[in-house]
Design a protein around this motif. Structure first.
Motif, PDB file in Angstrom:
ATOM      1  N   SER A  11       0.826  -1.208   0.000  1.00  0.00           N
ATOM      2  CA  SER A  11       0.000   0.000   0.000  1.00  0.00           C
ATOM      3  C   SER A  11       0.862   1.260   0.000  1.00  0.00           C
ATOM      4  O   SER A  11       0.535   2.240  -0.667  1.00  0.00           O
ATOM      5  CB  SER A  11      -0.961   0.009   1.190  1.00  0.00           C
ATOM      6  OG  SER A  11      -0.256   0.042   2.410  1.00  0.00           O
ATOM      7  N   ALA A  12       1.979   1.229   0.717  1.00  0.00           N
ATOM      8  CA  ALA A  12       2.870   2.394   0.730  1.00  0.00           C
ATOM      9  C   ALA A  12       3.492   2.625  -0.638  1.00  0.00           C
ATOM     10  O   ALA A  12       3.599   3.766  -1.105  1.00  0.00           O
ATOM     11  CB  ALA A  12       3.959   2.206   1.781  1.00  0.00           C
ATOM     12  N   LEU A  13       3.906   1.555  -1.309  1.00  0.00           N
ATOM     13  CA  LEU A  13       4.541   1.722  -2.618  1.00  0.00           C
ATOM     14  C   LEU A  13       3.532   2.096  -3.692  1.00  0.00           C
ATOM     15  O   LEU A  13       3.849   2.868  -4.601  1.00  0.00           O
ATOM     16  CB  LEU A  13       5.315   0.464  -2.993  1.00  0.00           C
ATOM     17  CG  LEU A  13       6.520   0.197  -2.086  1.00  0.00           C
ATOM     18  CD1 LEU A  13       7.262  -1.046  -2.541  1.00  0.00           C
ATOM     19  CD2 LEU A  13       7.456   1.392  -2.029  1.00  0.00           C
TER      20      LEU A  13
ATOM     21  N   LEU B  29      -5.791   4.037  -7.251  1.00  0.00           N
ATOM     22  CA  LEU B  29      -4.873   3.398  -6.297  1.00  0.00           C
ATOM     23  C   LEU B  29      -5.298   1.962  -5.994  1.00  0.00           C
ATOM     24  O   LEU B  29      -4.471   1.051  -6.037  1.00  0.00           O
ATOM     25  CB  LEU B  29      -4.788   4.227  -5.012  1.00  0.00           C
ATOM     26  CG  LEU B  29      -4.234   5.646  -5.181  1.00  0.00           C
ATOM     27  CD1 LEU B  29      -4.441   6.449  -3.911  1.00  0.00           C
ATOM     28  CD2 LEU B  29      -2.786   5.623  -5.592  1.00  0.00           C
ATOM     29  N   ASN B  30      -6.579   1.761  -5.687  1.00  0.00           N
ATOM     30  CA  ASN B  30      -7.063   0.397  -5.406  1.00  0.00           C
ATOM     31  C   ASN B  30      -6.968  -0.482  -6.641  1.00  0.00           C
ATOM     32  O   ASN B  30      -6.611  -1.660  -6.546  1.00  0.00           O
ATOM     33  CB  ASN B  30      -8.498   0.429  -4.899  1.00  0.00           C
ATOM     34  CG  ASN B  30      -8.589   0.882  -3.468  1.00  0.00           C
ATOM     35  OD1 ASN B  30      -7.631   0.751  -2.709  1.00  0.00           O
ATOM     36  ND2 ASN B  30      -9.717   1.432  -3.090  1.00  0.00           N
ATOM     37  N   GLU B  31      -7.293   0.075  -7.805  1.00  0.00           N
ATOM     38  CA  GLU B  31      -7.226  -0.691  -9.048  1.00  0.00           C
ATOM     39  C   GLU B  31      -5.784  -1.117  -9.341  1.00  0.00           C
ATOM     40  O   GLU B  31      -5.520  -2.265  -9.711  1.00  0.00           O
ATOM     41  CB  GLU B  31      -7.771   0.148 -10.203  1.00  0.00           C
ATOM     42  CG  GLU B  31      -7.812  -0.574 -11.511  1.00  0.00           C
ATOM     43  CD  GLU B  31      -8.333   0.309 -12.632  1.00  0.00           C
ATOM     44  OE1 GLU B  31      -8.178  -0.101 -13.791  1.00  0.00           O
ATOM     45  OE2 GLU B  31      -8.859   1.401 -12.364  1.00  0.00           O
ATOM     46  N   THR B  32      -4.844  -0.214  -9.121  1.00  0.00           N
ATOM     47  CA  THR B  32      -3.436  -0.526  -9.358  1.00  0.00           C
ATOM     48  C   THR B  32      -2.942  -1.578  -8.370  1.00  0.00           C
ATOM     49  O   THR B  32      -2.219  -2.496  -8.749  1.00  0.00           O
ATOM     50  CB  THR B  32      -2.583   0.756  -9.274  1.00  0.00           C
ATOM     51  OG1 THR B  32      -3.052   1.658 -10.286  1.00  0.00           O
ATOM     52  CG2 THR B  32      -1.115   0.472  -9.499  1.00  0.00           C
ATOM     53  N   ALA B  33      -3.339  -1.456  -7.113  1.00  0.00           N
ATOM     54  CA  ALA B  33      -2.953  -2.461  -6.112  1.00  0.00           C
ATOM     55  C   ALA B  33      -3.481  -3.839  -6.498  1.00  0.00           C
ATOM     56  O   ALA B  33      -2.811  -4.848  -6.280  1.00  0.00           O
ATOM     57  CB  ALA B  33      -3.470  -2.048  -4.735  1.00  0.00           C
ATOM     58  N   ARG B  34      -4.658  -3.877  -7.100  1.00  0.00           N
ATOM     59  CA  ARG B  34      -5.249  -5.146  -7.510  1.00  0.00           C
ATOM     60  C   ARG B  34      -4.567  -5.709  -8.761  1.00  0.00           C
ATOM     61  O   ARG B  34      -4.339  -6.904  -8.873  1.00  0.00           O
ATOM     62  CB  ARG B  34      -6.744  -4.935  -7.767  1.00  0.00           C
ATOM     63  CG  ARG B  34      -7.520  -6.189  -8.075  1.00  0.00           C
ATOM     64  CD  ARG B  34      -9.004  -5.922  -8.262  1.00  0.00           C
ATOM     65  NE  ARG B  34      -9.311  -4.873  -9.214  1.00  0.00           N
ATOM     66  CZ  ARG B  34      -9.305  -5.014 -10.537  1.00  0.00           C
ATOM     67  NH1 ARG B  34      -8.987  -6.171 -11.073  1.00  0.00           N
ATOM     68  NH2 ARG B  34      -9.618  -4.008 -11.333  1.00  0.00           N
ATOM     69  N   LEU B  35      -4.188  -4.830  -9.695  1.00  0.00           N
ATOM     70  CA  LEU B  35      -3.646  -5.283 -10.976  1.00  0.00           C
ATOM     71  C   LEU B  35      -2.158  -5.625 -10.953  1.00  0.00           C
ATOM     72  O   LEU B  35      -1.696  -6.432 -11.748  1.00  0.00           O
ATOM     73  CB  LEU B  35      -3.889  -4.217 -12.053  1.00  0.00           C
ATOM     74  CG  LEU B  35      -5.346  -3.993 -12.448  1.00  0.00           C
ATOM     75  CD1 LEU B  35      -5.457  -2.826 -13.408  1.00  0.00           C
ATOM     76  CD2 LEU B  35      -5.928  -5.262 -13.054  1.00  0.00           C
TER      77      LEU B  35
END
Length: 150
Positions: free
Chosen positions: A33-35, A52-58
């Motif tokens: 999450s920090a990165l 941000l959430n979409e990128t963390a998921r992908l």
């Protein structure tokens, strides 16, 4: 498959995991999450944006500790000169609060990202030409009150 590597090296880093209220901890390694937040910062994407959430998921991520560093605690004092600082319950506190903050000193990590090539390219370009300055886990904003008028 596209891979992006980030070398994360600095005198002080902080990767909070469980921070609550006044005590600000650090994990021993950068968190995903920090990165993702660091990448969003470089792109000028505000907190809470769905990107941000979409990128963390992908994106998939792994971190390697090249030099673990050691944890130190810095004791900040915070004063509410204009008004009382509220507690977590919303009640006024004393004028001075001591907030311990943990940092990792002299650490070096390598973060590996893999996933969608277009998204990784956008992140890479943002890191080369950031909208907002990226930082290693904790942004220390200095607020100084206006000077009193003569």
């Amino acid at each position: 498959m596209k891979i992006m590597l980030l070398r994360l090296e600095g005198v002080l880093q902080s990767w909070g995991e469980r921070s609550r209220w006044d005590h600000r901890d650090t994990s021993d390694m950068p968190t995903k999450s920090a990165l993702i937040g660091l990448l969003g910062c470089a792109m000028g994407i505000p907190r809470g944006d769905p990107w941000l959430n979409e990128t963390a998921r992908l994106l998939k991520m792994a971190v390697r500790a090249d030099r673990a560093g050691s944890i130190m605690t810095d004791f900040h004092t915070v004063q509410g000169r204009i008004c009382k600082i509220p507690s977590s319950e919303g009640k006024p506190r004393s004028d001075t609060i001591c907030t311990p903050r943990e940092y990792i000193q002299d650490a070096c990590f390598t973060a590996f990202f893999t996933g969608d090539a277009d998204r990784l390219n956008a992140c890479y370009e943002a890191l080369r030409h950031p909208v907002w300055a990226p930082y290693l886990g904790r942004n220390c904003l200095l607020y100084t009150s206006p000077s009193p008028r003569d």
